[in-house]
Design a protein around this motif. Structure first.
Motif, PDB file in Angstrom:
ATOM      1  N   ILE A   1      40.414  50.645  49.855  1.00 50.69           N
ATOM      2  CA  ILE A   1      41.704  49.625  50.509  1.00 50.69           C
ATOM      3  C   ILE A   1      41.157  47.745  50.039  1.00 50.69           C
ATOM      4  N   LEU A   2      39.599  47.563  51.115  1.00 55.61           N
ATOM      5  CA  LEU A   2      39.995  46.624  51.016  1.00 55.61           C
ATOM      6  C   LEU A   2      38.961  45.665  49.758  1.00 55.61           C
ATOM      7  N   ARG A   3      38.643  46.482  48.758  1.00 54.34           N
ATOM      8  CA  ARG A   3      38.718  45.853  46.799  1.00 54.34           C
ATOM      9  C   ARG A   3      40.039  45.301  46.957  1.00 54.34           C
ATOM     10  N   GLN A   4      40.661  46.320  47.057  1.00 53.21           N
ATOM     11  CA  GLN A   4      42.600  46.108  46.336  1.00 53.21           C
ATOM     12  C   GLN A   4      43.359  45.073  47.173  1.00 53.21           C
ATOM     13  N   ALA A   5      42.260  44.731  48.337  1.00 56.20           N
ATOM     14  CA  ALA A   5      43.076  43.637  48.568  1.00 56.20           C
ATOM     15  C   ALA A   5      42.138  42.162  48.418  1.00 56.20           C
ATOM     16  N   THR A   6      41.302  42.456  47.789  1.00 56.73           N
ATOM     17  CA  THR A   6      39.896  41.081  47.589  1.00 56.73           C
ATOM     18  C   THR A   6      39.567  41.633  46.334  1.00 56.73           C
ATOM     19  N   SER A   7      38.863  41.265  45.291  1.00 59.94           N
ATOM     20  CA  SER A   7      38.318  41.727  44.245  1.00 59.94           C
ATOM     21  C   SER A   7      38.782  42.192  42.920  1.00 59.94           C
TER      22      SER A   7
END
Length: 416
Positions: free
Chosen positions: A351-357
């Protein structure tokens, strides 16, 4: 020129790697990340913010917002006027920034005027990317005329038959699609959005309906390619997702009715999907109480039945998934609940990757947004706790963010 900042003793999530480096000092100047070092940086007259071992991560990106959508009922949105919609947009964008979204992609209704207001710091908001008006065919998802409304045929001038509303423009045939694409790009649009299938809030099109012919879609894609940008397409059913990706569309919005075979096709083509679960959930729960039309409520209920299972299909196929919310009117306050819905399927790291990189890569901003590295924009968050273990830290509308830094300037700082 902004003040030089040093974020001292940070645990850094760089937007990609789950193994976070600790004891890092991050130097920020001129709106950019200048250096990451484990030694004391030699910077004169810097403001030092002691992160004290907290997680420093990239500012987040919401890839599917509609700031000017001041109500979920289109007739109200149109009737209340441009000033009301603009005031709502300011409120929504300020809220997004306070939640940690340092960049947003306005995917229908955005304008150069709003981009300039943000650039000139008339108010404090996120970095702003916009598509201008969405391109829709007659009777498509962006054509919000009721079935009983009389058609508007062309008259003496070329513009007389063109149907506009606050977020979309009707364009039929290759020539009109090219003209309207060029017009939005002329007005500074960062990309172009089309309606590739039926939708929920439009009154006359079934949700399963494929929209725009192959030649129309390819013509729009070609114009964007020549401008070194891309096309996003609203699509719910699997058939619409597949054909749009096949015809060159880069990002698919929603994909609530996707199937396993189509998910594999999207992954093989390297396209991106921006699911938006929260708007569907909220319309199912709140639609009747906020005056949603019965035919639209039925379509929302249908989309919700497979929205979460669609994430499983995307994950299993290895689709590049981005973060988006699509909230309308007062529902904008539910922006951070998207994290809660996604954690039913995805890990915190995913989820963090989805919202960033991943979102930055889709937006052609790789290395500039969604990452913590030298040369990137200094859009940064400091989280109280470890979001890689507990993604719910990001569900609290920014309450667990000690620092929000946007373009090298401290928007919020509780660390002194």
């Amino acid at each position: 020129m902004s003040q030089t900042l040093v974020f001292k003793n940070a645990r850094v999530f760089d937007g990609v790697n789950g193994d976070c480096a600790e004891g890092i000092n991050v130097v920020v100047a001129d709106g950019l990340i200048q250096e990451l070092t484990t030694t004391a940086p030699k910077v004169a007259d810097a403001r030092v913010v002691d992160v004290a071992g907290r997680t420093l991560m990239p500012g987040m990106i919401d890839c599917h917002v509609h700031p000017f959508a001041s109500d979920s009922v289109v007739q109200k949105m149109e009737g209340w006027g441009e000033a009301y919609r603009t005031a709502h947009a300011v409120r929504m964008l300020q809220f997004a920034l306070q939640c940690g979204f340092t960049a947003v992609r306005d995917i229908g209704g955005g304008s150069f005027s709003m981009a300039k207001a943000l650039a000139d710091k008339l108010f404090e908001g996120p970095r702003y990317f916009y598509s201008g008006k969405i391109l829709t065919m007659t009777g498509g998802h962006g054509d919000f005329r009721q079935v009983e409304e009389a058609p508007r045929y062309r008259a003496l001038c070329a513009c007389a038959g063109t149907v506009f509303n606050c977020c979309a423009v009707v364009a039929d045939g290759v020539d009109e699609c090219i003209k309207m694409t060029r017009e939005e790009l002329r007005q500074g649009a960062h990309f172009i959005k089309i309606m590739g299938s039926g939708g929920v809030i439009s009154p006359t099109d079934p949700i399963w309906m494929n929209q725009y012919r192959e030649d129309e879609i390819r013509a729009i894609v070609n114009e964007c390619t020549e401008r070194r940008t891309y096309v996003a397409a609203h699509c719910h059913p699997a058939a619409a997702v597949r054909r749009c990706v096949e015809f060159g569309v880069r990002s698919i919005e929603h994909a609530t009715l996707i199937d396993d075979e189509t998910a594999k096709f999207v992954a093989q083509r390297g396209a991106y999907i921006v699911p938006t679960l929260i708007i569907v959930e909220q319309l199912v729960q709140m639609g009747r109480s906020i005056g949603f039309a019965p035919q639209s409520q039925e379509k929302a209920d249908h989309a919700w039945m497979s929205a979460v299972s669609g994430l499983d299909k995307m994950r299993n196929a290895g689709v590049k998934v981005c973060f988006g919310t699509d909230l309308l009117g007062e529902l904008y306050r539910q922006q951070c609940r998207e994290f809660a819905l996604r954690k039913q399927v995805f890990s915190p790291l995913e989820i963090l990757r989805q919202a960033t990189s991943v979102s930055a890569e889709m937006m052609m901003q790789e290395g500039r947004l969604g990452c913590v590295r030298a040369g990137a924009h200094a859009d940064l968050l400091v989280v109280d706790g470890d979001p890689l273990k507990d993604i719910s830290l990001l569900e609290a509308n920014g309450e667990n963010l000690s620092v929000i830094c946007r373009a090298g300037e401290l928007v919020k700082n509780r660390l002194g």
